[in-house]
Scaffold this active site. Sequence first.
Site, PDB file in Angstrom:
ATOM      1  N   GLU A 105       0.799  -1.223   0.000  1.00 50.35           N
ATOM      2  CA  GLU A 105       0.000   0.000   0.000  1.00 50.35           C
ATOM      3  C   GLU A 105       0.838   1.283   0.000  1.00 50.35           C
ATOM      4  OE1 GLU A 105      -3.557   0.455  -0.010  1.00 50.35           O
ATOM      5  OE2 GLU A 105      -3.277  -1.582  -0.768  1.00 50.35           O
ATOM      6  N   SER A 371     -50.662 -25.994 -12.757  1.00 50.87           N
ATOM      7  CA  SER A 371     -51.567 -26.973 -12.142  1.00 50.87           C
ATOM      8  C   SER A 371     -51.351 -27.144 -10.649  1.00 50.87           C
ATOM      9  CB  SER A 371     -51.417 -28.328 -12.840  1.00 50.87           C
ATOM     10  OG  SER A 371     -51.853 -28.237 -14.177  1.00 50.87           O
TER      11      SER A 371
END
Length: 661
Positions: A105, A371
């Site tokens: 970083e 159904s």
Amino acid sequence: MANSQSPGPNRPGRGGKPKRTPLQAVLYWGAVLSVWGLIFVAAFFAVFAVDLPDTSKLYDVERQPSISYLDRSGALIAVRGSQYAPPADLDELPDYVPKAFIAIEDRWFYWHFGFNPWGIIRSQIYNMTNDGGPLRGGSTITQQLARNLFLTADQTYRRKAQELILAVWLELKFSKKEILELYLNRVYFGAGAYGIEAASQRYFNKPASELTIGESALLAGMMKGPSRYSPVSATDRAARRATIVLDEMVRLGAITPEQRTEAFNNPVRVNPTLANQRAQYFVDWVDDQVRSLVGEPMDDLVVETTLDLPIQTAAENALRRGVAAGADQGVGQGALVALDGEGRVRAYVGGTDYAETQFDRATMARRQAGSAFKPFVYLTAMEQGRTPNVRVVDAPIKIGDWEPRNYTNDYRGEMSLQQALALSINTVAAQLANEVGTGNVAATARRLGITSKIQLDPSMALGAVEVSPLQMAQAYAPFANGGFKATGYGIERIRTSDGRVLYDHNVDKPQRQSVIGSPALQYMNQMLRQVVSSGTGTAARVPDYDLAGKTGTTNDYRDAWFVGYTGGFVAAVWVGQDDNTPMRRVSGGGVPARIWKDFMSSALPRLNAQPIPGGTVEAPPAAPQADPIGDLLDGVGSMIGGDDPAPSPAPAPADPEPIPF
């Protein structure tokens, strides 16, 4: 003649002013640039510092309380919201932990004053040459800390300028060690974990002081994007990123090449509870209900749910296998909801892959029931005095302008109502609904648990009603529990982490409401049993269990259902395509029935299932049957799906695979 000599070093230049020496020129222009620099800095602060956030609450932690969800036996399902842990002491961490973050970083962390000018220049060049995309900031660890503590994540130049100002302030106020410690304790690692200690506990089930080099590299790699590089949901991407971190650590001398090799040879194992995280559709569903029940939480909460994790696991596995097996027939998605006779949701699957799509088909989707809606027609008829032995005729009919057709495009002549339901004869259901009244059928469906809008056109008898799997499961529950309404629910209790009960489902619980009486209940169970034993649902049979249910298939095979039950337990399965495109001849007696059987084969032994309650009632005799049921079934094997191979039972979930670099 005039002297044309040039002015010497000390002679006056043009205008009679002496010319500056090189040293004087450097000093002069240095002073000019310094003045303009001060003016620029003053203007910079005047413009961007006027609305800087309050820095007096540096150590205050503002977060949404966490909510822990437990299954019915107390096992942890998931944690939502923010999770913090006591701050980690930098001196107690292995030295390679902070070095991993610095390596990937901010390699110049110990040498800059809060920002890296060269990093900012590189990012600005990128931003000017890449219009339309997200801005790059070239942020240092100090700038990231400033953003996490005081600012939002908005990618604007104003926010970046304020971030730079606050970074300089942090560098003036704190030592490098204090800044790094603050950063590690406040940065977000995904999965609700804030800070290195919470992340270590969440992902690896250990304190941060015990992190290995490989685990440290994985966590440091997540800073580029906690979700994108998560070791849970993106293991390959996380491993590649961790490899980059390890290489950078070697290049900067944070670890030796031998230590990197050792990290490669010892794959990281993620916390099994998190890696095998299940029931996320269910957690989304109940998470939306928590605030409506107890208001906005002020403390960490524990939600005790109705879910049964082993049964949930069986449901997820069965649905995933079944949809994959039906892919060549156009099956793209599915859903499964199972609940007991009291309405407790025991399994809830809203799709095959939560990581891919969070759209919940268990409750958010509304699809035509086909159904599977017919039992409400037949129940209405039974309540009006008909019996399973009543003789009807399967023949062409016309109701207004509507002419219903059978699934097989043929007609079988005279039969009983029981045979008509077992074979899912459309003409009989349509005629029956017309006789008993579609309004009465809608009232029956509503009474049992269907909450969607029910249109009263004649086609509603064949399931032209949009419902969710949860609705279908709770509407079939009265058949399974002796005739009582059972509204599906997922939360038993909500309490604070210190044990204070905020909600209890059993407090002021209303008396059970009977919604199906005798003998209609016994008649319906008798008929729905035959659907599974010898009708369209034979693919759902599980030997040695008392089972009943109904298949459902809509026009053009856009939706396929199987809703079935045993004593005190019901499960609804739907499959189809999210965009409502047709599948290729997928009926309710095929893929959905096989998924249901796969699931129930695992769930039934755990449930210690009992026979369907209610007993039997002998129906009045009817006229001699024109055809035995066996004759009617000849030639319609493709309709009933009885020849479909039964899938194997769901295996137990395996431990998560380690993440190799």
